[in-house]
Scaffold this active site. Sequence first.
Site, short mmCIF file in Angstrom:
data_model
loop_
_atom_site.label_atom_id
_atom_site.label_comp_id
_atom_site.label_asym_id
_atom_site.label_seq_id
_atom_site.Cartn_x
_atom_site.Cartn_y
_atom_site.Cartn_z
N TRP A 48 55.54 4.38 27.65
CA TRP A 48 54.69 5.07 28.65
C TRP A 48 55.48 6.11 29.42
CZ3 TRP A 48 54.26 3.55 34.29
CH2 TRP A 48 55.45 2.94 34.74
N ASP A 49 56.80 6.07 29.31
CA ASP A 49 57.65 7.07 29.96
C ASP A 49 57.11 8.47 29.69
OD1 ASP A 49 58.96 4.62 29.38
OD2 ASP A 49 60.95 5.51 29.63
N GLU A 98 58.80 -4.89 35.60
CA GLU A 98 59.16 -5.86 34.55
C GLU A 98 59.87 -7.10 35.10
OE1 GLU A 98 61.21 -3.42 31.67
OE2 GLU A 98 59.30 -2.64 30.91
N LYS A 116 61.58 -4.80 39.80
CA LYS A 116 62.59 -3.99 39.11
C LYS A 116 62.35 -2.50 39.39
CE LYS A 116 64.08 -3.26 34.31
NZ LYS A 116 63.62 -3.35 32.91
N GLN A 117 61.05 -2.16 39.58
CA GLN A 117 60.71 -0.74 39.64
C GLN A 117 59.37 -0.54 40.34
OE1 GLN A 117 60.31 -1.61 35.26
NE2 GLN A 117 59.49 0.46 35.33
#
Length: 551
Positions: free
Chosen positions: A140-141, A270, A382-383
């Site tokens: 998906w980046d 994640e 994580k993000q």
Amino acid sequence: MDCTIEHPVSGAGLTTKSIAGECIKQIFGVRLEQGESATLSKFGAYFTSRDYPQAELLARSKAALAEAKNLGFAALCEQQQDYLNGFWQNANVEIEGDDALCQGIHFNQFHLLQSMGRDGKTNISAKGVTGEGYEGHYFWDTEIYVFPFFLATQPEIARQLLAYRYQGLGAARERARQMSLEKGALFPWRTIAGEECSAYFPAGTAQYHINADVAYSIKQYYETTGDDEFLVHEGAEILMDTARLWMGIGAYNPQHPERFGIYEVTGPDEYTAMVNNNFYTNAMAQLHLSFAAKVAQQIKTNSPADFARIANAIELDESEIDDWARAAEAMYLPYDQTLGVHPQDDNFLSKPVWDFANTPPENYPLLLNYHPLVIYRHQVCKQADVVLALMLRGNLFSVDEKRRDFDYYEPITTHDSSLSACIFGIVASEVGYHERAYDFFMQTARMDIDNMHGNTQYGVHTAAMAGSWLGVVYGFAGMRVYDGALQFAPILPASWTRYQFNLTVRGNRLNVTVERNQVIYRLLEGNGLSFKQGETTIELSPQVSQFIVQN
Ligand code: IFM
């Protein structure tokens, strides 16, 4: 694949030696006196069986090589120079007051360009073309990080990225059947040729938000280019067939029948896996469903023959369109009244917060030092997850809501993913945390050129590279496109004196220059466009090609 390489060398006493083993080596030797020089040129041609029959590959690559040698290095170099001049004319970001920063952003932009598939069959891998990390897979980046850069600077490349997804629809349909979905298509979480390549489902395959991410990029593309031809021939089919996923894995909550929820998925974060009602997924699926319904109705009204063709191709029952619109209306977006924040999912706020105080610095990134189950049991991110939704669906939330969410999630986010800091920086700018915005931006802008994560040897971080461009354009300049309406909210970081960038919007080339006391908008090419900075409406045309907003 067939590849033909030749190395013309000038220089006295040339010796060559070829070694074939684990890899193929060719060693060249020349004898030079002091002050003399030698030149080695490398010509290479590649052809793959994805484009031509296997039997033709060698002949094709030999012919291409001969043609290249015939043209010569200088002429090829000139062609490349022309191509790159065109690229920089559209893509260049200039920052006055920090040359090292400018260098970092240019380095990132160049890597994005050279890593990008442009043929509709290839895409951009998470590590570009520089390393073997993530096995060359696409994620998906592409849609959420890299796509906006190309859409704003080279829309024709953005178009090819969508063509790549269109040609992957067949595999996405098969994948949906494997996952027990009777209808629709599910894009793979990580892939090259279209099949799901994720070997770990909790933080991999379960990231079904990929479907909504692709739909989001289609919406952005359509609203920024007005490319009806694409929408009718490729975009609508992707939108509609992938929207069906949400009806397959989502449902009206039996205890709250007015709420449509999405179950057992993993959001972008994640460090939290397999949840109900991940805020990001629900918010993005909502947009996906409502846009799919709108496009379906639009094509049905304006172009019935095209509608019939698409409906036939995906065996659409027309009642599905209303189902999508209703589910979008009823989509549940978790909100905690007591804390005044959006929970990342149904259970997130009830978990213990990770013990950050007793986690030594050498234990980061956590995923390399703790079993996933240990991490999943805690509130630790994580993000960017909720925070990313605040950026992409920003017109749904007030600045105060965004600030409260930012304040909640920032202390519990490790940014162990390189996709995180740029998004926190963008939202920090929007909520007025300018110093923090700058700190986050600086963690991204020179990430690979300075090997800040200590892992650039496995390949560059293409999403973060695009994130540095997003940091300038979406972050400091506050650009957003909501339902086709373009807006800016520029600020100038304290240590810069000026910055500028160019954008392509609906065939217009726009230059935005931000100075201490003013912002200058210039129409460089095109018939004109209208957009907003705060409450000010700016209308540019060939007659009025410049507009200055005093800050
Ligand atoms: O897609 C990302 C993911 O969000 C975090 N881990 C790395 C992947 C590839 O960059």
